[in-house]
Scaffold this motif. Structure first.
Motif, PDB file in Angstrom:
ATOM      1  N   TYR A 161      19.895 -11.912  -4.931  1.00  0.00           N
ATOM      2  CA  TYR A 161      19.394 -10.702  -4.295  1.00  0.00           C
ATOM      3  C   TYR A 161      18.371 -10.004  -5.208  1.00  0.00           C
ATOM      4  O   TYR A 161      17.506  -9.273  -4.730  1.00  0.00           O
ATOM      5  N   ASN A 162      18.524 -10.212  -6.481  1.00  0.00           N
ATOM      6  CA  ASN A 162      17.587  -9.680  -7.478  1.00  0.00           C
ATOM      7  C   ASN A 162      17.144 -10.816  -8.388  1.00  0.00           C
ATOM      8  O   ASN A 162      17.895 -11.761  -8.630  1.00  0.00           O
ATOM      9  N   THR A 163      15.954 -10.704  -8.923  1.00  0.00           N
ATOM     10  CA  THR A 163      15.408 -11.770  -9.752  1.00  0.00           C
ATOM     11  C   THR A 163      16.149 -11.895 -11.081  1.00  0.00           C
ATOM     12  O   THR A 163      16.636 -10.907 -11.631  1.00  0.00           O
ATOM     13  N   SER A 164      16.216 -13.132 -11.568  1.00  0.00           N
ATOM     14  CA  SER A 164      16.775 -13.373 -12.897  1.00  0.00           C
ATOM     15  C   SER A 164      15.682 -13.375 -13.957  1.00  0.00           C
ATOM     16  O   SER A 164      15.978 -13.484 -15.148  1.00  0.00           O
ATOM     17  N   GLU A 165      14.424 -13.245 -13.539  1.00  0.00           N
ATOM     18  CA  GLU A 165      13.312 -13.244 -14.484  1.00  0.00           C
ATOM     19  C   GLU A 165      13.330 -11.978 -15.339  1.00  0.00           C
ATOM     20  O   GLU A 165      13.534 -10.875 -14.821  1.00  0.00           O
ATOM     21  N   ILE A 166      13.115 -12.169 -16.621  1.00  0.00           N
ATOM     22  CA  ILE A 166      13.046 -11.009 -17.505  1.00  0.00           C
ATOM     23  C   ILE A 166      11.732 -10.267 -17.305  1.00  0.00           C
ATOM     24  O   ILE A 166      11.686  -9.035 -17.369  1.00  0.00           O
ATOM     25  N   ARG A 167      10.675 -11.021 -17.030  1.00  0.00           N
ATOM     26  CA  ARG A 167       9.359 -10.409 -16.849  1.00  0.00           C
ATOM     27  C   ARG A 167       8.751 -10.887 -15.528  1.00  0.00           C
ATOM     28  O   ARG A 167       7.873 -11.744 -15.510  1.00  0.00           O
ATOM     29  N   PRO A 168       9.198 -10.363 -14.408  1.00  0.00           N
ATOM     30  CA  PRO A 168       8.669 -10.805 -13.115  1.00  0.00           C
ATOM     31  C   PRO A 168       7.183 -10.472 -12.970  1.00  0.00           C
ATOM     32  O   PRO A 168       6.691  -9.506 -13.551  1.00  0.00           O
ATOM     33  N   ALA A 169       6.496 -11.281 -12.204  1.00  0.00           N
ATOM     34  CA  ALA A 169       5.039 -11.127 -12.075  1.00  0.00           C
ATOM     35  C   ALA A 169       4.635 -10.077 -11.050  1.00  0.00           C
ATOM     36  O   ALA A 169       3.580  -9.436 -11.183  1.00  0.00           O
ATOM     37  N   GLN A 170       5.469  -9.882 -10.033  1.00  0.00           N
ATOM     38  CA  GLN A 170       5.127  -8.957  -8.954  1.00  0.00           C
ATOM     39  C   GLN A 170       6.245  -7.949  -8.749  1.00  0.00           C
ATOM     40  O   GLN A 170       7.420  -8.254  -8.971  1.00  0.00           O
ATOM     41  N   PRO A 171       5.901  -6.716  -8.322  1.00  0.00           N
ATOM     42  CA  PRO A 171       6.950  -5.720  -8.062  1.00  0.00           C
ATOM     43  C   PRO A 171       7.800  -6.117  -6.872  1.00  0.00           C
ATOM     44  O   PRO A 171       7.364  -6.870  -5.991  1.00  0.00           O
ATOM     45  N   LYS A 172       8.998  -5.621  -6.869  1.00  0.00           N
ATOM     46  CA  LYS A 172       9.895  -5.880  -5.753  1.00  0.00           C
ATOM     47  C   LYS A 172       9.538  -4.951  -4.614  1.00  0.00           C
ATOM     48  O   LYS A 172       9.438  -3.731  -4.788  1.00  0.00           O
ATOM     49  N   THR A 173       9.327  -5.497  -3.447  1.00  0.00           N
ATOM     50  CA  THR A 173       8.971  -4.692  -2.287  1.00  0.00           C
ATOM     51  C   THR A 173      10.139  -4.684  -1.322  1.00  0.00           C
ATOM     52  O   THR A 173      10.261  -5.509  -0.427  1.00  0.00           O
ATOM     53  N   SER A 174      11.030  -3.759  -1.549  1.00  0.00           N
ATOM     54  CA  SER A 174      12.190  -3.611  -0.673  1.00  0.00           C
ATOM     55  C   SER A 174      12.608  -2.155  -0.698  1.00  0.00           C
ATOM     56  O   SER A 174      12.176  -1.375  -1.540  1.00  0.00           O
ATOM     57  N   ARG A 175      13.457  -1.790   0.212  1.00  0.00           N
ATOM     58  CA  ARG A 175      13.951  -0.412   0.246  1.00  0.00           C
ATOM     59  C   ARG A 175      14.655  -0.065  -1.049  1.00  0.00           C
ATOM     60  O   ARG A 175      14.597   1.066  -1.538  1.00  0.00           O
ATOM     61  N   ASP A 176      15.312  -1.077  -1.647  1.00  0.00           N
ATOM     62  CA  ASP A 176      16.038  -0.847  -2.895  1.00  0.00           C
ATOM     63  C   ASP A 176      15.104  -0.331  -3.990  1.00  0.00           C
ATOM     64  O   ASP A 176      15.460   0.565  -4.750  1.00  0.00           O
ATOM     65  N   SER A 177      13.888  -0.894  -4.084  1.00  0.00           N
ATOM     66  CA  SER A 177      12.981  -0.475  -5.136  1.00  0.00           C
ATOM     67  C   SER A 177      12.224   0.784  -4.746  1.00  0.00           C
ATOM     68  O   SER A 177      11.794   1.547  -5.587  1.00  0.00           O
ATOM     69  N   GLU A 178      12.048   1.016  -3.423  1.00  0.00           N
ATOM     70  CA  GLU A 178      11.270   2.177  -3.007  1.00  0.00           C
ATOM     71  C   GLU A 178      12.003   3.494  -3.209  1.00  0.00           C
ATOM     72  O   GLU A 178      11.394   4.520  -3.425  1.00  0.00           O
ATOM     73  N   ASP A 179      13.336   3.480  -3.136  1.00  0.00           N
ATOM     74  CA  ASP A 179      14.095   4.721  -3.263  1.00  0.00           C
ATOM     75  C   ASP A 179      13.850   5.414  -4.579  1.00  0.00           C
ATOM     76  O   ASP A 179      13.816   6.640  -4.639  1.00  0.00           O
ATOM     77  N   HIS A 180      13.749   4.654  -5.657  1.00  0.00           N
ATOM     78  CA  HIS A 180      13.488   5.233  -6.967  1.00  0.00           C
ATOM     79  C   HIS A 180      12.290   4.533  -7.607  1.00  0.00           C
ATOM     80  O   HIS A 180      12.361   4.047  -8.715  1.00  0.00           O
ATOM     81  N   SER A 181      11.215   4.445  -6.879  1.00  0.00           N
ATOM     82  CA  SER A 181      10.039   3.727  -7.361  1.00  0.00           C
ATOM     83  C   SER A 181       9.348   4.463  -8.479  1.00  0.00           C
ATOM     84  O   SER A 181       9.628   5.626  -8.715  1.00  0.00           O
TER      85      SER A 181
END
Length: 356
Positions: free
Chosen positions: A336-356
């Motif tokens: 449900y969430n990335t395991s990457e320590i340094r992801p290349a792109q922001p997460k675009t979901s309601r989860d990230s938008e609430d506290h963006s």
């Protein structure tokens, strides 16, 4: 108090002695509590308080020899505190992840000079919380592994807090993480604030950038740490571990992290300046990484590092952190969430938008 009586025995002198220093460095012999000679091995650490040596006959035991100046300045206080750690809080000697003092050590003149403890494993968290060093020192770790490290650290800190012990000087250099097991070892424990009845032995050291505002501008030797002050420092450390070493109060313009901390200028979450504006989070991958944290993890950082700056009672507890990080771990495990320590792109979901 029994510890005072014990510390006064053997007519110990804390006067500076050139002979003491020369004896240690030339012969590398110390004496245990039964006054049996023990040979020191290689020096494996050096700090402001003293030097750390391996014990030649058992490399799993190390000895801390306090600096001559520290013994001259604070010898009686240091020994009394170490005595309480060994005799009153002796059950912590059994903890595999806390390098607690085990026995006192002396020089050939029967002068107290330090103590022996278990050797910690692992590498400083400063090697993990770094945009480049983590690749070298923790080559097999992903974000799930970082969360495992933080969960294990929380368990040990909870154990200490339940015994009335405050760590005080919480920083990336005072914790070692084993890259193969993701277990955390606590070092420099003689600086912790401990209690024996009504007597408080303070934590005399700290770093302003890791210290809550209620303790700023004060001599650390005169303040009483609280669980709440530990929780503030702990939140900063966990933020650094999850954010490649970035300090949570770093921002565009507006002063250094210490100044921003004192003002409560935490640039993450809604309602902050837009990227590039004064007061916004600094350029780099920080927004992307932040977006991939779960809503609940971000909420606790905001609660502690923004709302909790001047209100210690609102800082997230160890239990709250443990609950949300455990859920974060499972979210990564289930993709449900990335395991990457340094992801290349922001997460675009309601989860990230609430506290963006």
């Amino acid at each position: 108090m029994n510890s005072v009586k014990r510390c006064d025995r053997d007519h110990i002198s804390y006067a500076a002695s050139d002979y003491l220093l020369g004896h240690i460095m030339s012969n590398l012999i110390i004496y245990d509590e039964q006054r049996q000679p023990r040979r020191l091995g290689e020096q494996i650490g050096r700090g402001g308080q003293g030097d750390i040596y391996a014990l030649a006959e058992n490399p799993n035991i190390v000895v801390k020899i306090f600096n001559q100046e520290k013994i001259q300045e604070r010898g009686r206080e240091l020994r009394e505190k170490v005595f309480v750690q060994i005799r009153v809080l002796e059950d912590l000697i059994k903890s595999p992840y806390v390098t607690w003092p085990q026995i006192e050590v002396f020089d050939s003149n029967d002068q107290w000079i330090g103590y022996a403890m278990k050797k910690a494993k692992g590498l400083p968290l400063s090697n993990l919380a770094h945009p480049m060093l983590y690749l070298k020192y923790f080559p097999n770790i992903d974000r799930k592994g970082i969360v495992q490290i933080l969960l294990h650290l929380l368990d040990t800190i909870d154990l200490l807090h339940k015994k009335g012990i405050c760590l005080g000087d919480i920083n990336l250099g005072n914790f070692l993480a084993d890259p193969s097991t993701f277990k955390v070892y606590l070092i420099d424990t003689d600086s912790y604030q401990i209690r024996n009845g009504s007597q408080i032995y303070p934590c005399p050291v700290g770093r302003p950038e890791m210290t809550p505002v209620e303790h700023h501008g004060k001599d650390f030797r005169t303040i009483t740490r609280t669980i709440e002050s530990d929780l503030f420092s702990l939140a900063i450390l966990m933020f650094q571990c999850l954010m490649l070493g970035q300090h949570p109060y770093s921002q565009v313009g507006g002063g250094n992290p210490v100044e921003n901390l004192r003002k409560g200028n935490f640039p993450y979450g809604k309602g902050n300046p837009k990227p590039g504006e004064v007061g916004s989070l600094p350029p780099g991958p920080w927004y992307i990484i932040w977006s991939h944290l779960t809503f609940n993890v971000k909420s606790l950082f905001i609660k502690t590092l923004k709302e909790g700056v001047n209100d210690p009672s609102s800082r997230a507890s160890v239990k709250e952190w443990r609950d949300v990080l455990q859920k974060y771990y499972f979210a990564i495990q289930r993709d449900y969430n990335t395991s990457e320590i340094r992801p290349a792109q922001p997460k675009t979901s309601r989860d990230s938008e609430d506290h963006s």
